[in-house]
Design a protein around this motif. Structure first.
Motif, PDB file in Angstrom:
ATOM      1  N   THR A   1      42.607  37.174  29.738  1.00  0.00           N
ATOM      2  CA  THR A   1      41.532  37.437  30.621  1.00  0.00           C
ATOM      3  C   THR A   1      41.300  36.699  31.646  1.00  0.00           C
ATOM      4  O   THR A   1      40.320  36.708  32.246  1.00  0.00           O
ATOM      5  N   THR A   2      41.997  35.641  31.821  1.00  0.00           N
ATOM      6  CA  THR A   2      41.956  34.558  32.861  1.00  0.00           C
ATOM      7  C   THR A   2      42.095  35.160  34.218  1.00  0.00           C
ATOM      8  O   THR A   2      43.188  35.858  34.497  1.00  0.00           O
ATOM      9  N   THR A   3      41.090  35.200  35.019  1.00  0.00           N
ATOM     10  CA  THR A   3      41.191  35.580  36.653  1.00  0.00           C
ATOM     11  C   THR A   3      41.122  34.669  37.504  1.00  0.00           C
ATOM     12  O   THR A   3      40.986  33.370  37.321  1.00  0.00           O
ATOM     13  N   ALA A   4      41.421  35.091  39.056  1.00  0.00           N
ATOM     14  CA  ALA A   4      41.623  34.042  40.052  1.00  0.00           C
ATOM     15  C   ALA A   4      40.143  33.595  39.963  1.00  0.00           C
ATOM     16  O   ALA A   4      39.710  32.287  40.500  1.00  0.00           O
ATOM     17  N   ARG A   5      39.146  34.460  39.862  1.00  0.00           N
ATOM     18  CA  ARG A   5      37.588  33.922  39.881  1.00  0.00           C
ATOM     19  C   ARG A   5      37.261  32.777  39.069  1.00  0.00           C
ATOM     20  O   ARG A   5      36.521  31.677  39.502  1.00  0.00           O
ATOM     21  N   ASN A   6      37.694  33.006  37.923  1.00  0.00           N
ATOM     22  CA  ASN A   6      37.407  32.036  36.790  1.00  0.00           C
ATOM     23  C   ASN A   6      38.180  30.651  37.185  1.00  0.00           C
ATOM     24  O   ASN A   6      37.635  29.580  36.999  1.00  0.00           O
TER      25      ASN A   6
ATOM     26  N   GLN B   1      43.380  38.339  44.625  1.00  0.00           N
ATOM     27  CA  GLN B   1      42.321  39.187  44.560  1.00  0.00           C
ATOM     28  C   GLN B   1      41.198  38.478  43.415  1.00  0.00           C
ATOM     29  O   GLN B   1      42.093  37.938  42.373  1.00  0.00           O
TER      30      GLN B   1
ATOM     31  N   ASP C   1      39.769  39.393  41.027  1.00  0.00           N
ATOM     32  CA  ASP C   1      39.861  40.124  39.671  1.00  0.00           C
ATOM     33  C   ASP C   1      41.069  39.908  39.118  1.00  0.00           C
ATOM     34  O   ASP C   1      41.442  40.558  38.367  1.00  0.00           O
ATOM     35  N   CYS C   2      42.233  39.204  39.734  1.00  0.00           N
ATOM     36  CA  CYS C   2      43.478  39.286  39.533  1.00  0.00           C
ATOM     37  C   CYS C   2      43.720  38.670  38.256  1.00  0.00           C
ATOM     38  O   CYS C   2      43.252  37.590  37.993  1.00  0.00           O
ATOM     39  N   LEU C   3      44.561  39.352  37.293  1.00  0.00           N
ATOM     40  CA  LEU C   3      44.838  38.548  35.940  1.00  0.00           C
ATOM     41  C   LEU C   3      45.933  37.766  36.071  1.00  0.00           C
ATOM     42  O   LEU C   3      47.164  37.991  36.465  1.00  0.00           O
ATOM     43  N   LEU C   4      45.697  36.379  36.116  1.00  0.00           N
ATOM     44  CA  LEU C   4      46.613  35.428  36.323  1.00  0.00           C
ATOM     45  C   LEU C   4      48.022  35.190  35.566  1.00  0.00           C
ATOM     46  O   LEU C   4      49.076  34.811  35.942  1.00  0.00           O
TER      47      LEU C   4
END
Length: 164
Positions: free
Chosen positions: A108-113, A143, A145-148
């Motif tokens: 669930t880790t995203t670029a925003r996190n 992006q 919301d991209c999943l890293l």
């Protein structure tokens, strides 16, 4: 960062996209700008590169990296880079801090996190972005919301950079 308003960007872009008579009046230009202002929110979606093209670029970069002759210049080993475990990335923010930060990735880790963990400069007000650089691709902004974990598995040798 673009500090122009949506209307100003539309006024600049409209004459380039909607060609008309060279003797245009102000009224048609405003009409075209209004149409551009309506289209602008959808431009980020329309300008995304499809996954199959991105995969093809990755393959082309990997092939060109294999063809290059090895360099005779040795790279200095990074001082703060001990080996990491699987699914752990090293994120650098060269404009903010001198050391990198290790972060464990999950599904669930995203670029925003990741970007939220780095402090923003209150004076500039610029949004921080995460970039994937090197490995099997040049450099691209991810992006929010991209999943890293998915990006990491496709390109495990890349560097992760935080930039405005």
């Amino acid at each position: 960062m673009n500090r122009m308003s949506l209307w100003n960007v539309s006024m600049v872009m409209a004459p380039n996209l909607f060609h008309g008579d060279r003797r245009q009046e102000v009224r048609p230009t405003k009409t075209f700008a209004a149409a551009m202002a309506t289209l602008n929110p959808a431009l980020c979606v329309m300008s995304q590169v499809p996954c199959f093209l991105l995969a093809q670029v990755r393959r082309m970069n990997q092939a060109s990296n294999r063809r290059r002759a090895p360099s005779r210049v040795r790279k200095r080993p990074q001082q703060d880079a001990p080996p990491l475990c699987d699914d752990v990335i090293r994120v650098r923010a060269p404009l903010q801090v001198k050391v990198s930060t290790a972060m464990r990735l999950d599904t669930t880790t995203t670029a925003r996190n990741v970007t939220e963990r780095f402090p923003r400069d209150a004076h500039s007000g610029e949004t921080l972005r995460l970039y994937e650089a090197g490995g099997n691709i040049g450099e691209r902004r991810l992006q929010p919301d991209c999943l890293l974990l998915d990006v990491y598995r496709v390109n495990p040798g890349c560097d992760w950079l935080i930039k405005p």
